[in-house]
Structures are given as C-alpha cells and as structure tokens.
Design a protein around this motif. Structure first.
Motif, PDB file in Angstrom:
ATOM      1  N   GLU A  19      -4.484  -4.478   1.934  1.00 46.36           N
ATOM      2  CA  GLU A  19      -3.981  -3.236   1.343  1.00 46.36           C
ATOM      3  C   GLU A  19      -2.513  -3.026   1.722  1.00 46.36           C
ATOM      4  O   GLU A  19      -2.030  -3.616   2.690  1.00 46.36           O
ATOM      5  N   PRO A  20      -1.812  -2.169   0.963  1.00 48.89           N
ATOM      6  CA  PRO A  20      -0.416  -1.888   1.332  1.00 48.89           C
ATOM      7  C   PRO A  20      -0.330  -1.074   2.614  1.00 48.89           C
ATOM      8  O   PRO A  20      -1.253  -0.312   2.942  1.00 48.89           O
ATOM      9  N   GLY A  21       0.769  -1.244   3.322  1.00 51.14           N
ATOM     10  CA  GLY A  21       0.933  -0.486   4.550  1.00 51.14           C
ATOM     11  C   GLY A  21       2.149  -0.923   5.341  1.00 51.14           C
ATOM     12  O   GLY A  21       3.001  -1.668   4.871  1.00 51.14           O
ATOM     13  N   VAL A  22       2.179  -0.467   6.592  1.00 54.34           N
ATOM     14  CA  VAL A  22       3.283  -0.774   7.502  1.00 54.34           C
ATOM     15  C   VAL A  22       2.707  -1.447   8.740  1.00 54.34           C
ATOM     16  O   VAL A  22       1.657  -1.035   9.250  1.00 54.34           O
ATOM     17  N   TYR A  23       3.382  -2.500   9.206  1.00 52.39           N
ATOM     18  CA  TYR A  23       2.944  -3.186  10.425  1.00 52.39           C
ATOM     19  C   TYR A  23       4.019  -3.043  11.491  1.00 52.39           C
ATOM     20  O   TYR A  23       5.214  -2.963  11.187  1.00 52.39           O
ATOM     21  N   GLN A  24       3.584  -3.002  12.759  1.00 50.53           N
ATOM     22  CA  GLN A  24       4.502  -2.873  13.892  1.00 50.53           C
ATOM     23  C   GLN A  24       4.175  -3.946  14.919  1.00 50.53           C
ATOM     24  O   GLN A  24       3.005  -4.157  15.250  1.00 50.53           O
ATOM     25  N   LYS A  74      -1.215   4.403   0.524  1.00 48.03           N
ATOM     26  CA  LYS A  74      -1.737   4.284  -0.841  1.00 48.03           C
ATOM     27  C   LYS A  74      -0.984   3.264  -1.687  1.00 48.03           C
ATOM     28  O   LYS A  74      -1.571   2.614  -2.557  1.00 48.03           O
ATOM     29  N   SER A  75       0.324   3.169  -1.497  1.00 51.11           N
ATOM     30  CA  SER A  75       1.133   2.325  -2.379  1.00 51.11           C
ATOM     31  C   SER A  75       2.295   1.711  -1.620  1.00 51.11           C
ATOM     32  O   SER A  75       2.609   2.101  -0.491  1.00 51.11           O
ATOM     33  N   GLU A  76       2.957   0.756  -2.275  1.00 51.22           N
ATOM     34  CA  GLU A  76       4.123   0.123  -1.666  1.00 51.22           C
ATOM     35  C   GLU A  76       5.254   1.125  -1.483  1.00 51.22           C
ATOM     36  O   GLU A  76       6.023   1.054  -0.527  1.00 51.22           O
ATOM     37  N   ALA A  77       5.349   2.087  -2.425  1.00 50.80           N
ATOM     38  CA  ALA A  77       6.388   3.117  -2.318  1.00 50.80           C
ATOM     39  C   ALA A  77       6.187   3.944  -1.051  1.00 50.80           C
ATOM     40  O   ALA A  77       7.139   4.248  -0.324  1.00 50.80           O
ATOM     41  N   ASP A  78       4.927   4.295  -0.764  1.00 55.48           N
ATOM     42  CA  ASP A  78       4.628   5.039   0.468  1.00 55.48           C
ATOM     43  C   ASP A  78       4.933   4.189   1.701  1.00 55.48           C
ATOM     44  O   ASP A  78       5.398   4.703   2.720  1.00 55.48           O
ATOM     45  N   ALA A  79       4.671   2.888   1.582  1.00 53.22           N
ATOM     46  CA  ALA A  79       4.954   1.978   2.700  1.00 53.22           C
ATOM     47  C   ALA A  79       6.450   1.938   2.994  1.00 53.22           C
ATOM     48  O   ALA A  79       6.873   1.933   4.152  1.00 53.22           O
TER      49      ALA A  79
END
Length: 603
Positions: A19-24, A74-79
């Motif tokens: 799914e789309p998101g952010v990784y740290q 939810k989406s790449e834009a939110d990411a």
C-alpha cells in the motif's frame, strides 16, 4: 541480497504492506536516517536491500539501517504531504533539503492593528503574511517604493490599539505632514479605511495588477461623476504609476495568465531549481533554489521534491505548472504542462538559462573565494571517479591528426591543477609510421615523450589521457611497457562516440554522468588536444601545399611567396614582372633575388 541482512530486518521487510505510505529508517542508536514515500511500501523498501547500488552514500545508508517504521496512507499524494512534513520535523541526515532561503529578502505584512509593511530576511511564525522571496533587494525595494507612492501607510512602531489612540498618547510624525501617512495614530484614519488599502496592496504583492487597476478606475469614474475632479486626478496618477511599473518590470505573455515554471540543472553534489511565477501574463517572481544531494538523487526526484516544497513554502495557488518532463505524479487541482514548442517552451528555456547562470555564479564565487579549495575538490573528484592512487596534479593528453596518412601529427596538452598549462603544450611530427595507422602513431608519440621525460628527469604525470578507445589505449600501453613505466602512471582512453572511459586490461568501459566534473575535465583536455593538433596539422599541410618554385629560391620565404601568388595569381605572371613592380610588393632586395633567378633560367 536480502539474506545478507539481519533476521529482524528481513522479517520486517517481508511483512510490509502493498500500500502507499511513508517509510522511516533508523540506526542502532534510534536516530532517524531517512524518510521516503512510496506507492507500494513493500516493493520500494525491498528494493534497497535486494539491488546492487553504485553510490557509496547509499551503500553506507543501508549498512546503518537497524529499524524500519512505516505509516500507511490513502494515496501517493497523502504520502508526499506526510513525507514533506516528517522531513521538516525530523531533518533526517540522508534526505535532500532546499538550501536555507533566508538569504532572500521578503516583504512582511505585519499581523497587527494598522499593519505595517517592511522588508525582512527572517520570516517568523507570528501570523504575519510574507510575500516573496525576491531575487534581489533592488527588486523588492522597487515594489515597496511603488506601494508607498500609491498608498499612505504608517511606518511607526506604535501599538495602535483603540484605547491608545483615544487616549491621545501619540503625536504625528513627518510622514503625516508630507502626506505619506493619514494619521491613524491620532484617529484621522479609521482601521477599515486603512485595511481597504491593505487589501489592494496584497493584490499587488501577489501580482494581480489588473485587479487593482480595475478597482482604481472604477473609483476614479465614480469620483468624476460626483464632480470631485481633483481626487479623481490623484487616482488617475496612481493608475498611470501602477501601469508604468507593470510594463517596466515584467516579462509579458499573451497566452499564460496564472502559472509556475520549473526547470532544473544539477551536478554531482547539488540540484539548482529555477522558479518563475506568472500572474496575469507577467513574471512576478523569479529565483533559483539549491538542493543539496544526499544519496545522488536524479533530476526527476529533485524536481518532484522541489515543486512540492516551493509551492508549500510560498502557499502557491497557481492553476498550472510548466515542467520539462513527466514526473509521473498527479498534482491535485493543477494542470501539468510539458511544452515542446511555443511560448511556454520559451519560458521553460528561460527558466533553464536562469538555473545555469545561478550555478555558474555560485561556482565562480566559490573559486574566487577559495581557489585552492576549489582545485582540491575537483582533483579529489577526479581521483575518486577514475580510481586513481593519487590526485592528478599533472595530466597529459594525446591526440593524432592526419588525412589518409598524409601530414600526420600528434598533439600533447597539459593540465596542471585541473587547468590548462599552455606553455607546456607540445606538437609531434610522426616519423616512423607510413600511411594512416593511428595506433602505431600513438605508440610512437608516447614512447618519444616519456623516453625524453626519463632522460631529462622531468616529473611524470599522475594521469595520461588518450583520445581514443581500446585500440589507441593498448598502443600507448605498449610504449609504457617498453619504458618500464607500467603501473607508475595511470592511463585512460576516452572514446568519442559515447564518451566512455577505458582502463588498461578492462574490456568494460566506465560511463560517467554527463554532468560530472570529472568527465568535463577529461573532455576539456581532450578537446584542447584536438584543437591544438588540428591547428598544427593545418599549418603543416598549408606549408606543403604552398611549396612552389618561389619557395625553392634561396632567400624567399613561404610568406613572401604566398603574398606574391595572392597578388599575381601564378608563377608565369610573376616571371614576367619587372624589378620595380616586384619591389613595390616585397622590397628591392627580394625583388632582385627573384628577377636574377628567372633571368638566369632564360639566359
């Protein structure tokens, strides 16, 4: 490969969602290393641990990763939005960042009663509005002067609360007496009247000149109808001032009303993104941001990051962005244009030109401020990219020139501390090679050059550059082997077609980034060798072609022969000329030699 990493990391990667998101990424001490966004978290994060990476900084980052955290959105834009916010908050070591823009001046509209307008380099989060940044102080001051000519505003720092004004604790200043302020401090201007002017000023600062002109014209016509001609004339003067400023200070466009133009140029360490803002067909902002690379990001990644960051910083509401290529990302409520021709393409080219100029000025300033540091950086880059054992303080480059084996020559150019040393350039006439044999010519020249270097105990270069591919490089190596210099001097060949770099005994060439300083230095010394060699080749060929009966006469130079042939066209004509006619062209002494020569032949 994934199996080379600790079990903890392998399990974490395998459990990531598609799914789309952010990784740290975090190190063993819990410090944040990197924040990234992804359309698919599992695929993106896995790619770090399953692919071979060329860059040392990326390999070092991966080596330090001890923990991975993710946030699903939810989406790449939110990411993208979340990534940007986390980078600002956490400031990870390996994330790119726009170089601090506080060196650019801004215009501040202070959050207070009867707001003041003034320049600043240090925007604060106090509710005030900031307009800019401006590319120069001069441009900003021009706007401020226009505003102050159009609208009477206060410049004092009094706290103009209703209570303070009514108590009569303030006195008017010089601005009030010369008509630059309407005296809000003594209650002669209401806050509503003052704010009415501020609203117009905001429109001017946003570049909406036509909106303000339209309102002023409406007010002027209303005053005229009321027979208040003096007030109407004052407004007419202000309209003329505003229109004059608009025509003088902006690049006009007939087809673009509300857009942002972005273009980028980069080197190994930084990207330079130029931004142009168009409002009502006019460029109202123009400046360049520097983005410092951390993991050798490409231009697409840098431009993607910069567009979002710049729009966020400037709180842009532009309805269109013009960019040089597709970024594979949808910007919400914004038209994305990639022009191939026309006015938008011209503006895109202008943006690129500004980015290039910004980079040139920055490089020049660094070189002037610290020439030695600039040179050391370039030499260090050359040493790293070409896998050298020491910095190439002395570089010598060789190039051959001939036409089907005729008039064969070779040229050697020299760079000392990454700069041309023209006094050390040398020409070589090929002596032992018959016909068009480029490899044998190279072998001869390399042998002659370094045999002499050894005999005269001259310093050896740290790097030899051969203009050519594997064949020319192998020929040069034969001579170094004969002279027992193999391993004592680094040597590379540069092939013209794809500008690939060849190393001895390595069939696979090195392809350097086209924008890298290393490739530019090698291309520069190679081009110098080509130019220098061609010049010598032409002179040699010209001398051979000019060799005539005249040049065989003792005491008559090629230059004299060339002058006579240019004037009289042929030997047969010159043969018939009198002593006086010849003397007028070349002097009595040479004229006598020529007439005596021809008279002897006819005797």
């Amino acid at each position: 490969m994934l199996q080379d990493f600790p079990e903890k990391l392998r399990q974490r990667i395998q459990s990531l969602p598609d799914e789309p998101g952010v990784y740290q990424y975090f190190d063993s001490g819990g410090s944040i290393l990197y924040v990234g966004k992804a359309k698919n978290l599992k695929k993106r994060v896995s790619s770090y641990f399953t692919k071979e990476h060329d860059t040392s900084r990326l390999r070092l980052l991966i080596k330090k990763i001890d923990e991975i955290k993710t946030i699903v959105v939810k989406s790449e834009a939110d990411a993208l939005l979340l990534e940007n916010n986390l980078i600002k908050e956490l400031q990870p070591r390996y994330n790119v960042n726009l170089k601090d823009d506080k060196t650019y001046p801004w215009i501040c509209l202070k959050n207070e009663s009867f707001p003041r307008i003034f320049p600043t380099r240090f925007p604060e989060k106090d509710g005030s509005e900031y307009f800019g940044p401006y590319a120069s102080v001069k441009a900003m001051n021009t706007v401020l002067e226009l505003i102050r000519d159009l609208f009477p505003l206060r410049t004092c720092t009094f706290l103009l609360s209703e209570e303070n004004i009514q108590s009569g604790k303030f006195k008017t200043c010089l601005d009030y007496h010369i008509g630059k302020c309407k005296g809000p401090c003594i209650g002669e201007q209401t806050e509503n009247e003052y704010i009415f002017s501020i609203q117009k000023i905001k429109q001017i600062l946003k570049g909406n000149f036509n909106f303000v002109v339209k309102e002023m014209k409406s007010e002027m016509n209303s005053l005229s109808e009321k027979m208040e001609f003096e007030k109407a004339h004052t407004i007419k003067t202000k309209i003329q001032l505003l229109e004059k400023y608009q025509s003088k200070s902006s690049i006009s466009s007939t087809s673009i009303q509300d857009a942002e133009i972005y273009n980028i140029i980069s080197d190994e360490n930084s990207g330079f993104v130029n931004y142009l803002r168009l409002k009502e067909g006019a460029v109202v902002y123009a400046f360049t941001y520097e983005i410092q690379k951390k993991l050798e990001e490409n231009d697409t990644e840098l431009l993607h990051f910069a567009i979002h960051e710049i729009r966020n910083r400037l709180q842009s509401d532009a309805s269109e962005i013009v960019i040089p290529y597709n970024l594979e990302y949808e910007f919400h409520n914004v038209i994305v244009t990639i022009p191939k021709a026309g006015e938008k393409k011209q503006l895109l080219d202008l943006s690129l030109k500004n980015a290039i100029q910004f980079k040139r000025e920055k490089d020049k300033q660094q070189e002037l401020a610290s020439p030695e540091r600039h040179t050391n950086r370039i030499l260090s880059t050359l040493m790293r990219d070409l896998r050298l054992k020491e910095e190439p303080r002395l570089i010598e480059c060789f190039d051959n020139s001939n036409i089907q084996g005729e008039f064969a020559v070779s040229a050697m150019t020299v760079f000392r501390n990454a700069k041309p040393s023209k006094k050390d350039y040398r020409h070589f006439n090929i002596k032992s090679v018959e016909g068009p044999d480029d490899f044998a010519s190279m072998e001869e020249v390399i042998f002659r050059r370094y045999k002499r270097v050894i005999e005269e105990k001259l310093p050896l270069p740290q790097l030899i550059v051969i203009d050519g591919g594997k064949g020319q490089l192998s020929a040069a190596m034969k001579s170094l082997d004969k002279l027992q210099l193999t391993g004592s001097i680094a040597i590379v060949g540069i092939a013209k077609r794809l500008e690939e770099i060849y190393f001895p005994n390595d069939p696979i060439p090195l392809y350097l980034n086209k924008k890298s300083e290393t490739l530019k230095i090698i291309q520069h010394i190679r081009d110098e060798a080509h130019r220098f060699g061609i010049t010598h080749h032409r002179k040699k060929r010209s001398k051979a072609l000019l060799k005539t009966e005249l040049t065989e006469i003792k005491g008559i130079s090629i230059k004299t022969a060339e002058k006579l042939l240019k004037k009289f066209k042929s030997i047969s004509v010159i043969r018939t000329l009198t002593l006086n006619i010849l003397a007028e062209e070349i002097g009595i002494s040479k004229a006598t030699i020529i007439t005596n020569h021809f008279s002897t032949q006819t005797a």
